[in-house]
Design a protein around this motif. Sequence first.
Motif, PDB file in Angstrom:
ATOM      1  N   ARG A  42      47.422  66.645 105.914  1.00  0.00           N
ATOM      2  CA  ARG A  42      46.685  65.956 104.847  1.00  0.00           C
ATOM      3  C   ARG A  42      47.377  66.093 103.489  1.00  0.00           C
TER       4      ARG A  42
ATOM      5  N   THR B 176      50.295  75.217 102.112  1.00  0.00           N
ATOM      6  CA  THR B 176      49.763  76.568 101.904  1.00  0.00           C
ATOM      7  C   THR B 176      50.542  77.508 102.825  1.00  0.00           C
TER       8      THR B 176
ATOM      9  N   ALA C 281      45.985  71.090 107.036  1.00  0.00           N
ATOM     10  CA  ALA C 281      46.126  70.825 105.591  1.00  0.00           C
ATOM     11  C   ALA C 281      47.459  70.140 105.311  1.00  0.00           C
TER      12      ALA C 281
ATOM     13  N   ILE D 283      40.924  69.143 100.350  1.00  0.00           N
ATOM     14  CA  ILE D 283      41.731  69.039 101.584  1.00  0.00           C
ATOM     15  C   ILE D 283      41.433  70.233 102.493  1.00  0.00           C
ATOM     16  N   LEU D 284      41.353  71.418 101.909  1.00  0.00           N
ATOM     17  CA  LEU D 284      41.107  72.608 102.727  1.00  0.00           C
ATOM     18  C   LEU D 284      39.734  72.543 103.398  1.00  0.00           C
TER      19      LEU D 284
ATOM     20  N   LYS E  39      46.219  75.703 108.251  1.00  0.00           N
ATOM     21  CA  LYS E  39      47.458  75.447 107.515  1.00  0.00           C
ATOM     22  C   LYS E  39      48.115  74.146 107.988  1.00  0.00           C
TER      23      LYS E  39
ATOM     24  N   ALA F 231      40.067  70.293 106.276  1.00  0.00           N
ATOM     25  CA  ALA F 231      40.924  70.902 107.303  1.00  0.00           C
ATOM     26  C   ALA F 231      40.159  71.982 108.071  1.00  0.00           C
TER      27      ALA F 231
END
Length: 412
Positions: free
Chosen positions: A364, A368, A361, A395-396, A358, A399
């Motif tokens: 970035r 969430t 992310a 992105i996730l 989290k 991450a």
Amino acid sequence: MKLADTGLTQQDIRDLVNTYMIETYERYDFVAERAEGMYLYDPDGNAYLDFYGGIAVNNAGNVNPKVVAAIRDQVGDIMHTFNYPYTIPQALLAKKVCDAIGMEKIFFQNSGTEANEAAIKLARKYGTDHYNSKKYTIISASNSFHGRTFGSMAATGQPGTANQNGYGGMTPGFVYAQFNDLDDFASKVDDTTIAIMLEPVQGEGGVHPATQEFLQGIRALCDSKGLLLILDEVQTGWGRTGSLMAYQQFAIRPDIVTMAKGLGGGVPIGAMCTTRRIAASFTPGTHGSTFGGSPLCTAAALAEVGEIMDRDLPGNARRMGAYLMEGARTLPHIREVRGMGLLVGFEFDSSVNALDVKHEALRRGLLTTAIGTSIIRVIPPLIVTSFHIDEALSILRDAILVTCGELASAHA
Ligand SMILES: *Cc1c(COP(=O)(O)O)cnc(C)c1O
């Protein structure tokens, strides 16, 4: 308010909050100054892609222009007056909500926990009116979440957690049974039971949808025992799961349904809907709320509900939810992806810490929420497109890999 007009820095804002506020929230490390559609912006103009929607609130998008216009119009006419005079937006919203979801009566509150308090009080009052004063027990589910005030807190099936520990005991009259286990619920019914209270999808509890057989079985159980079925749609309501209310996809109707988060497009409003017969247990003096159903909040909600219905946002939630879940299943270290519409949980294997994901992310530019240390929950505004979903999943992915040490953060 804009930071530039205050002469302060972002660090000053963080310091003020940390010094003066009682902090029960784990803060995201940025100042949200402005929002629009799918994005939040900090005072430097950095954009954050919004996959938490103010916790499933901003269903028709952040700062929806129709909601803003409705608030601007209403604020100059009348904001608040208490519930003695009739007010126009309240009347229109009451009809619109009841007609849209197949209910007959509504009571307005200011939040989800208050909507649930109203439901709990009404069920207990109904038990006293129609049976006897000992008939007030409510069966709710283990791992549920219904709010933070004493009634809703006791309905919340999380004994021994920070939600409930240290408050001198819970309000009596609640028992818990296993979610999605019809036999367990049936075995907990006794002469004191008046209602069963459930979320169609357990949100805070880790994104666990009810099965069709379970909810339909609960409906039949309530019918055969004369119990009220209370559905807490505070998080699932207003298009989130792919229909206005989640129960519409289970082909059942509850006796009482509560809503809040997605109803007002960002203003504080909650509501409880029921049938005329059950509503008759609330009469003047039995319940009330100073702010509940104010002209300002009901005008905003009327615009938000209009947007959700006119633009078929439940349909978009269904389509984009399916697209999101399919994409999420290709992420690294995924154990399970589950959800309904745009209420989706990604559960990771033990090599991933969801809290780290989290925060990475967020660095970035993606917002969430994490549930515990193994689940990322995404609850974007229902206006989300495949473009935003592709961006969020990309992105996730990075991450996850960075937090597992499988991708150097410099490569990002
Ligand atoms: C958020 C939530 C609540 C509590 O709502 P508040 O507005 O925070 O009081 C209750 N039930 C469910 C299912 C929720 O998700």
